[in-house]
Design a protein around this motif. Structure first.
Motif, PDB file in Angstrom:
ATOM      1  N   LEU A  12       6.348   3.093  -8.528  1.00  0.00           N
ATOM      2  CA  LEU A  12       6.340   1.735  -9.068  1.00  0.00           C
ATOM      3  C   LEU A  12       7.455   0.913  -8.431  1.00  0.00           C
ATOM      4  CD1 LEU A  12       5.282  -0.390 -11.071  1.00  0.00           C
ATOM      5  CD2 LEU A  12       6.777   0.646 -12.794  1.00  0.00           C
ATOM      6  N   VAL A  13       8.643   1.478  -8.345  1.00  0.00           N
ATOM      7  CA  VAL A  13       9.778   0.779  -7.734  1.00  0.00           C
ATOM      8  C   VAL A  13       9.471   0.459  -6.277  1.00  0.00           C
ATOM      9  CG1 VAL A  13      12.185   1.038  -6.976  1.00  0.00           C
ATOM     10  CG2 VAL A  13      11.530   1.657  -9.311  1.00  0.00           C
ATOM     11  N   LYS A  14       8.882   1.405  -5.566  1.00  0.00           N
ATOM     12  CA  LYS A  14       8.526   1.177  -4.163  1.00  0.00           C
ATOM     13  C   LYS A  14       7.561  -0.002  -4.041  1.00  0.00           C
ATOM     14  CE  LYS A  14       5.348   3.489  -1.960  1.00  0.00           C
ATOM     15  NZ  LYS A  14       4.559   4.572  -1.364  1.00  0.00           N
ATOM     16  N   GLU A  15       6.532  -0.012  -4.870  1.00  0.00           N
ATOM     17  CA  GLU A  15       5.544  -1.093  -4.818  1.00  0.00           C
ATOM     18  C   GLU A  15       6.160  -2.437  -5.219  1.00  0.00           C
ATOM     19  OE1 GLU A  15       2.431  -0.940  -3.603  1.00  0.00           O
ATOM     20  OE2 GLU A  15       2.902   1.124  -3.071  1.00  0.00           O
ATOM     21  N   LEU A  16       7.028  -2.435  -6.217  1.00  0.00           N
ATOM     22  CA  LEU A  16       7.704  -3.666  -6.627  1.00  0.00           C
ATOM     23  C   LEU A  16       8.579  -4.188  -5.488  1.00  0.00           C
ATOM     24  CD1 LEU A  16       8.783  -2.744 -10.272  1.00  0.00           C
ATOM     25  CD2 LEU A  16       6.958  -4.335  -9.609  1.00  0.00           C
ATOM     26  N   ALA A  17       9.306  -3.287  -4.836  1.00  0.00           N
ATOM     27  CA  ALA A  17      10.180  -3.689  -3.731  1.00  0.00           C
ATOM     28  C   ALA A  17       9.366  -4.296  -2.590  1.00  0.00           C
ATOM     29  CB  ALA A  17      10.993  -2.495  -3.238  1.00  0.00           C
ATOM     30  N   LEU A  18       8.248  -3.680  -2.255  1.00  0.00           N
ATOM     31  CA  LEU A  18       7.399  -4.209  -1.191  1.00  0.00           C
ATOM     32  C   LEU A  18       6.888  -5.607  -1.537  1.00  0.00           C
ATOM     33  CD1 LEU A  18       5.392  -0.997  -0.234  1.00  0.00           C
ATOM     34  CD2 LEU A  18       7.140  -2.163   1.145  1.00  0.00           C
ATOM     35  N   ARG A  19       6.514  -5.813  -2.780  1.00  0.00           N
ATOM     36  CA  ARG A  19       6.037  -7.137  -3.202  1.00  0.00           C
ATOM     37  C   ARG A  19       7.151  -8.169  -3.131  1.00  0.00           C
ATOM     38  NH1 ARG A  19       1.564  -7.849  -7.278  1.00  0.00           N
ATOM     39  NH2 ARG A  19       2.043  -9.975  -6.681  1.00  0.00           N
ATOM     40  N   LEU A  20       8.357  -7.797  -3.570  1.00  0.00           N
ATOM     41  CA  LEU A  20       9.491  -8.725  -3.494  1.00  0.00           C
ATOM     42  C   LEU A  20       9.800  -9.087  -2.044  1.00  0.00           C
ATOM     43  CD1 LEU A  20      11.948  -7.300  -6.174  1.00  0.00           C
ATOM     44  CD2 LEU A  20      10.784  -9.516  -6.243  1.00  0.00           C
ATOM     45  N   MET A  21       9.729  -8.104  -1.175  1.00  0.00           N
ATOM     46  CA  MET A  21       9.994  -8.346   0.239  1.00  0.00           C
ATOM     47  C   MET A  21       8.952  -9.299   0.815  1.00  0.00           C
ATOM     48  SD  MET A  21      11.056  -4.436   1.214  1.00  0.00           S
ATOM     49  CE  MET A  21      10.961  -4.662   2.971  1.00  0.00           C
ATOM     50  N   GLU A  22       7.702  -9.091   0.453  1.00  0.00           N
ATOM     51  CA  GLU A  22       6.623  -9.928   0.972  1.00  0.00           C
ATOM     52  C   GLU A  22       6.639 -11.330   0.361  1.00  0.00           C
ATOM     53  OE1 GLU A  22       1.827  -9.952   0.632  1.00  0.00           O
ATOM     54  OE2 GLU A  22       2.759  -8.061   1.206  1.00  0.00           O
TER      55      GLU A  22
END
Length: 73
Positions: A12-22
């Motif tokens: 979940l943290v990985k996916e959240l981080a990717l979304r924030l980056m994008e």
């Protein structure tokens, strides 16, 4: 906390981080700092809330509200 739960939270943290980056153009470090320092993350870690088992989109919407308003929605 079980190994499975820990894995789910890490994903979940990985996916959240990717979304924030994008979405926000953050670096990985900035995105992870944002997540780990949020009230949303504290609630994800609190297994009693069940937030860790919700969709990335749902948790991201909570995190986004927290970022924009400084508080949870």
């Amino acid at each position: 906390m079980s190994t499975e739960t820990t894995f789910v939270i890490e994903e979940l943290v990985k996916e959240l981080a990717l979304r924030l980056m994008e979405d926000r153009g953050l670096t990985m470090k900035q995105a992870l700092d944002t997540i780990y320092n949020s009230e949303t993350y504290s609630r994800v870690l609190d297994i009693r809330t069940g937030l860790f088992s919700q969709s990335t989109v749902y948790v991201y919407s909570i995190l986004e509200t927290e970022i924009l308003t400084g508080k949870l929605g």
